[in-house]
Scaffold this active site. Structure first.
Site, PDB file in Angstrom:
ATOM      1  N   LYS A  86       2.452  11.362  -2.937  1.00 53.96           N
ATOM      2  CA  LYS A  86       1.667  10.078  -3.620  1.00 53.96           C
ATOM      3  C   LYS A  86       0.584  11.271  -5.023  1.00 53.96           C
ATOM      4  CE  LYS A  86      -2.253   6.867  -3.252  1.00 53.96           C
ATOM      5  NZ  LYS A  86      -2.615   5.683  -2.913  1.00 53.96           N
ATOM      6  N   GLU A 108      -7.453   0.521  -4.550  1.00 53.80           N
ATOM      7  CA  GLU A 108      -7.407   0.102  -2.768  1.00 53.80           C
ATOM      8  C   GLU A 108      -8.394   0.033  -2.344  1.00 53.80           C
ATOM      9  OE1 GLU A 108      -6.125   4.170  -2.519  1.00 53.80           O
ATOM     10  OE2 GLU A 108      -4.195   3.943  -2.878  1.00 53.80           O
ATOM     11  N   ASP A 110     -13.955   4.473   1.385  1.00 55.33           N
ATOM     12  CA  ASP A 110     -11.826   4.685   1.384  1.00 55.33           C
ATOM     13  C   ASP A 110     -11.475   6.600   1.322  1.00 55.33           C
ATOM     14  OD1 ASP A 110      -9.204   5.350   1.438  1.00 55.33           O
ATOM     15  OD2 ASP A 110      -9.093   3.937  -0.369  1.00 55.33           O
ATOM     16  N   ASP A 114       1.098  -1.398  -0.061  1.00 58.06           N
ATOM     17  CA  ASP A 114       0.130  -0.231  -0.301  1.00 58.06           C
ATOM     18  C   ASP A 114       1.138   1.401  -0.344  1.00 58.06           C
ATOM     19  OD1 ASP A 114      -2.265   1.942   0.592  1.00 58.06           O
ATOM     20  OD2 ASP A 114      -1.967   1.902   2.459  1.00 58.06           O
TER      21      ASP A 114
END
Length: 572
Positions: free
Chosen positions: A73, A157, A180, A11
C-alpha cells in the site's frame, strides 16, 4: 443498484485487510475458512510463478524475503524511488506492480466473501487514507477492477471509521476527531454528525507514517544490542511481535534480550510526536478547539499501544473513545457505506471533502484556486479565463493541487492546451470547469466559448509529475512560508500591473509632452522593478502613485481626442 446484489466493504490495509457485507440490515465482517476476519496484506510469488496470499504468503517471508511482498500500500500510485521507504523486495524483478499485487489481495478477499455468502459478488467499496492523492486513489480503483470488482466508491478511512462509530447515534449532533494510526499511514479527520449526515470538516495526515516505521526503529534497537542486521527479516518480525506484546505486558524478550515497555516508548516518542502538527492543523482548519470535540475515536492497530493512547489523551485533553475495535472499524464503516449504496441501509448520508486545493496556473505564474481545500465532494466549480497577450493562438492550462501562492510550488496534476483564433489581448474566452466525483477523482473540462469546442481530461496516476511525499509537506510549507508566499504573490501582481502601466504612460508622454511628476513616478516604478530583492508593498504603492499621477494625462488625452474629432467634423 439491486438490493439483492450485495456490495462488499473492503479495508485494503497496509498490514491487514478485511471484507464485510450488510446482511439482514446488519454490517458483518466475513471470516475465511480458518475463522479469521483479518487477512495479512501479503503476497508471495514463487519462482515458478505460483501466487499465495495472506497468512500462507506471510509464512514464506522468512524463507523468501525477496519474493514475499508486504506493505505494498505504501507503493501503490507512486513512482519508483518516491517516499524514502525501500522494501526488501524489488517488484520489477518479480515482474509485477503494486496495482497487480493489490489486486491479488482483493481477489482473495472477493473469494472469502463468495465462499461465506455462497454467491458471486462483483461490486465493492474500498477504503483509502484520506491523504491519498488522485494517483493513489486511481491505482486502488484499478486494482479493484483487475480483481474483477466494480469499485462503486473510494472511501476515506477516517470517514469510514466515524461512520462505523455513528451508526447507532443517528439522533445525536456531534463533532468528532478520528485519530487513525495504522501500519503504513496516519490520518486525522474532524467530522460533524447531525441527524444521520456525516460531513468531514477537515483532514490532515502523513501517507508515510505508521506502525511499519516503528517496527524498523525497534528492529534497529534489537539489532544493535544483539549485533545483528536490522534488515534481517527475522529481526523485523521479532520487532513487530515484541511491539505487540508490549502493548499488553511490561516486558518482552527476543534471543535472550529483555526489552521493557519504557524502552519501547523512548524509541517511539519521536515517531508519535510526528502526528502532533497534523492534529493541530486539522483542528485549526475545522475552526474548533480540542475541548469542543465530543469524541476522539482511535482507529488503526498502532493505537493499541498505551503510549499512543496516553499521547492522544494529553493532546486533546480528554479520554479517547476505544469502543470500536481499532483493527476493524474502517472495514465496518466501508461495509456500512456499501450497505447504503446497495439500499440495504438508508438512514445515513456521507459527505467527504478534498484534502488539498485544486486550481490552475494564471498569467505571471500564480496559483488560481477553483476548488478550495476541504470542499465537500462531489463538487463542481469553474471560472472564465482570457488570453493575456495579443495574437496568442492557444492557452495552456496547467492543473495544480496544493496550498502555495505560486504555481511552481504546487503539484502539476495534468495539462490541457486549448487552441483559439489569434486576436487582441482579452479577446479569447475559455471556460474551465473542475468536477470532483465521490471517489475524489478529478475531471477537467476547458471550453472555447467562441467555437463551443471542449477539451477534457480525467486526472489519472500517469498525470502526476511530482514526488508524492510533497503531500505531507504541502500544508506545513504553506503555513511556514505564508508571509514569503504572499509577498511574492503581491509582487507578481504589482509587476504585471507595472508592465501594463509603463508602456501606456510612455505613449501618453510621447503625445502630450513631458510631465515631471509622471516621469518621476515612472522612474520609481522602474527602479523598484530592477532591484534584486522584491519589495512588493513598495512596488504596489509606486504603481498607485503613478496611476494617480497619470489621471491628468488621461483627461488631456480625452480632451485632445474630442478636439480632433470636432475638427474633422468642421465644428471648431
Amino acid at each position: 443498484m439491486n438490493p439483492n446484489s450485495p456490495i462488499l466493504g473492503i479495508d485494503l490495509g497496509t498490514t491487514n485487510s478485511l471484507v464485510g457485507v450488510v446482511d439482514s440490515g446488519f454490517p458483518i465482517l466475513l471470516a475465511d475458512e480458518n475463522g479469521s476476519r483479518s487477512t495479512p496484506s501479503a503476497v508471495c510469488i514463487a519462482e515458478d510463478g505460483t501466487i499465495t496470499v495472506g497468512a500462507v504468503a506471510l509464512r514464506q517471508r522468512a524463507l523468501h524475503p525477496t519474493r514475499t511482498i508486504t506493505s505494498v500500500k505504501r507503493l501503490i500510485g507512486r513512482r519508483p524511488g518516491e517516499g524514502g521507504w525501500v522494501p526488501p523486495y524489488v517488484l520489477s524483478d518479480l515482474q509485477t506492480t503494486p496495482v497487480e499485487v493489490s489486486a491479488e489481495i482483493l481477489k482473495h478477499l472477493k473469494a472469502v466473501a463468495e465462499r461465506a455468502l455462497e454467491q458471486s459478488v462483483s461490486q465493492a467499496v474500498i477504503t483509502v487514507p484520506a491523504y491519498f492523492n488522485d494517483a493513489q486513489r486511481n491505482a486502488t480503483k484499478r486494482a479493484g477492477e483487475l480483481a474483477g470488482l466494480e469499485v462503486v466508491r473510494i472511501l476515506s478511512e477516517p470517514t469510514a471509521a466515524a461512520l462505523a462509530y455513528g451508526l447507532d447515534k443517528l439522533g445525536e449532533h456531534q463533532k468528532v476527531a478520528v485519530y487513525d494510526l495504522g501500519g503504513g499511514t496516519f490520518d486525522i479527520s474532524v467530522l460533524e454528525m447531525r441527524d444521520g449526515a456525516f460531513q468531514v470538516l477537515s483532514t490532515a495526515g502523513d501517507t508515510q507514517l505508521g506502525g511499519d516505521d516503528l517496527d524498523r526503529m525497534l528492529a534497529g534497537f534489537i539489532a544493535e544490542k544483539l549485533n545483528l542486521s536490522a534488515k534481517d527479516i527475522r529481526v523485523l518480525e521479532a520487532a513487530e511481535s515484541v511491539k505487540k506484546r508490549l502493548s499488553v505486558d511490561e516486558a518482552a524478550s527476543f534471543d535472550g534480550l529483555d526489552i521493557t515497555r519504557a524502552e519501547l516508548e523512548k524509541i517511539a516518542r519521536p515517531w508519535i510526536e510526528c502526528t502532533r502538527l497534523h492534529c493541530l492543523r486539522a483542528l485549526s482548519d475545522a475552526n474548533l478547539k480540542a475541548e469542543q470535540l465530543d469524541e476522539i475515536i482511535l482507529v488503526g492497530g498502532s493505537t493499541r499501544m498505551p503510549l499512543v493512547r496516553e499521547y492522544v489523551r494529553e493532546l486533546f485533553g480528554r479520554e479517547p473513545n476505544t469502543s470500536q475495535n481499532p483493527d476493524e472499524a474502517i472495514a465496518l464503516g466501508a461495509t456500512i457505506q456499501a450497505g447504503i449504496l446497495s439500499g440495504s441501509l438508508r438512514q445515513v448520508l456521507l459527505l467527504d471533502v478534498t484534502p488539498l486545493s485544486l486550481g490552475i496556473e494564471t498569467f505571471g505564474g500564480l496559483m488560481n484556486i477553483i476548488i478550495p481545500r476541504n470542499t465537500t465532494i462531489p463538487a463542481k466549480a469553474g471560472e472564465m479565463f482570457t488570453n493575456a497577450v495579443a495574437n496568442q493562438d492557444s492557452m495552456l492550462i496547467r492543473i495544480l493541487q496544493g496550498e502555495r501562492e505560486l504555481a511552481k510550488d504546487n503539484w502539476e496534476l495534468g495539462r490541457i492546451e486549448v487552441p483559439f483564433p489569434p486576436g487582441p489581448k482579452g479577446s479569447a474566452r475559455v471556460g474551465v470547469q473542475f468536477s470532483l466525483d465521490a471517489d475524489g477523482i478529478l475531471n477537467v473540462l476547458a471550453r472555447d466559448t467562441a467555437t463551443n469546442q471542449d477539451t477534457t481530461l480525467e486526472i489519472s496516476g500517469t498525470a502526476i509529475d511530482v514526488e508524492d511525499e510533497r503531500v505531507e509537506q504541502m500544508i506545513a510549507e504553506s503555513v511556514d512560508l505564508a508571509f514569503e508566499d504572499m509577498n511574492e504573490r503581491i509582487w507578481t501582481e504589482a509587476k504585471l500591473k507595472a508592465e501594463e502601466l509603463l508602456p501606456a504612460v510612455d505613449a501618453a508622454l510621447a503625445q502630450l509632452g513631458e510631465s515631471v511628476e509622471v516621469r518621476a513616478c515612472a522612474a520609481e516604478v522602474r527602479r523598484l522593478l530592477d532591484l534584486p530583492e522584491h519589495d512588493a508593498r513598495a512596488l504596489k504603492a509606486a504603481n498607485q502613485q503613478l496611476d494617480d499621477a497619470t489621471q491628468s494625462l488621461a483627461v488631456m488625452l480625452i480632451e485632445r481626442a474630442m478636439e480632433e474629432s470636432l475638427a474633422r467634423r468642421g465644428l471648431v
